[in-house]
Design an enzyme around this catalytic site. Structure first.
Site, short mmCIF file in Angstrom:
data_model
loop_
_atom_site.label_atom_id
_atom_site.label_comp_id
_atom_site.label_asym_id
_atom_site.label_seq_id
_atom_site.Cartn_x
_atom_site.Cartn_y
_atom_site.Cartn_z
N GLU A 106 0.83 -1.19 0.00
CA GLU A 106 0.00 0.00 0.00
C GLU A 106 0.87 1.25 0.00
O GLU A 106 1.91 1.29 0.66
CB GLU A 106 -0.91 0.00 1.24
CG GLU A 106 -1.94 1.12 1.27
CD GLU A 106 -2.94 0.93 2.40
OE1 GLU A 106 -3.57 -0.15 2.44
OE2 GLU A 106 -3.08 1.85 3.23
N ASP A 108 0.25 5.40 0.53
CA ASP A 108 -0.80 6.26 1.06
C ASP A 108 -0.50 7.74 1.00
O ASP A 108 0.59 8.19 1.38
CB ASP A 108 -1.03 5.96 2.56
CG ASP A 108 -1.58 4.59 2.82
OD1 ASP A 108 -2.21 4.02 1.91
OD2 ASP A 108 -1.38 4.08 3.94
N GLU A 110 -2.74 10.48 3.08
CA GLU A 110 -3.85 10.63 4.00
C GLU A 110 -3.84 12.03 4.58
O GLU A 110 -2.85 12.44 5.21
CB GLU A 110 -3.76 9.62 5.14
CG GLU A 110 -3.92 8.18 4.70
CD GLU A 110 -3.72 7.20 5.85
OE1 GLU A 110 -4.56 6.31 6.02
OE2 GLU A 110 -2.71 7.32 6.56
#
Length: 288
Positions: A106, A108, A110
């Site tokens: 993953e 990210d 955010e």
């Protein structure tokens, strides 16, 4: 001599065309349905600009999200985003790549909301084979609630680079030869708006203020520069025929390196590599 001039002109024209395709492809506006679909919270989703903008909303009943129809291995992925304003503590707006396995990879972006008047935190993270805890956090040089900005992830066999607009803010190098894990699983592009008040603002001390709900996040730029994975071509995605896998993208250019260092010096607020409470010995991918 005339023939040499013609050949030189044609070669330069070809290079110029290739550069033009490469640099303008991120600017082409695609309709949402071309490459994406709503994945949850459909009653909290709306569209405008003939499908070229999507609005996700969140209240105390649900958030919402969407994802790419295809999965990809390598690419230069992006979304244009504008995040919730006002008192957004506890609210998480995310754009990321993720595989669909228990030991997942993953990458990210955010956005962690904050009390009104306090800065948003942009958190980046890298998971490989289910191992995360590689957070780096930034306070940006602009207010991400006021307008759209382009958030990009370059993922190729050599490096992963997170960009905000055209500025590189984080690099994760392929250091497999040194025993460092590197993402290799096909990943889906995902975006979401959700309630993370158990951790997102001051470690979960500041909770979501639902009197400000619904919260809205806006997304544009639905074209995809990535290699879609098919059963017949899993290794094809690492070919240099894809421009993001070319030698140009093995490292940052000198101007990019200067921008990168400037961002790190002025806007980086937390780096897991320097957190000796969590990591008395820096992880192997960190500068020693």
């Amino acid at each position: 001599m005339a023939l040499l001039i013609v050949v030189f002109f044609l070669l330069n024209l070809k290079a110029l065309y290739a550069h033009s395709v490469e640099t303008t492809s991120l600017k082409i506006s695609s309709v949402f349905d071309d490459n994406y679909a709503v994945t949850w919270g459909s009653n909290h989703v709306s569209f405008s600009l003939q499908g070229r903008e999507i609005r996700l909303s969140m209240d105390n009943t649900s958030g919402s999200g969407f994802g790419s129809k295809a999965i990809y291995s390598t690419g230069f992925f992006h979304l244009k985003m504008k995040v919730p304003n006002r008192d957004s503590a506890g609210v998480v707006t995310a754009f990321y790549l993720s595989s669909h396995s228990n030991n997942h990879d993953e990458l990210d972006f955010e956005f962690l909301g904050n009390l009104e008047g306090k800065p948003y935190t942009l958190q980046t993270n890298v998971f490989v084979n289910g191992h995360g805890n590689r957070e780096q956090r930034f306070h940006l040089w602009f207010d991400p609630t006021e307008d759209f900005h382009d958030y990009r992830i370059l993922w190729n066999p050599y490096q992963i680079v997170f960009f905000v607009d055209k500025r590189p803010i984080r690099i994760y190098k392929n250091m497999r030869e040194a025993g460092v894990e590197y993402p290799s699983q096909p990943m889906q592009i995902i975006a979401s708006l959700w309630d993370g008040d158990d951790w997102a603002t001051d470690g979960g001390k500041v909770k979501t203020n639902w009197t400000y709900a619904p919260f809205f996040a806006y997304f544009r730029g639905f074209n995809v520069n990535g290699c879609p994975v098919h059963d017949s071509n899993p290794q094809d995605c690492y070919s240099s025929k894809y421009w993001w896998n070319s030698n140009k993208y093995r490292t940052l250019s000198p101007p990019q390196q200067k921008l990168y260092q400037r961002v790190r010096d002025k806007y980086l607020k937390y780096d897991y590599c320097k957190d000796r409470k969590r990591f008395p010995k820096p992880p192997p991918e960190c500068p020693q």
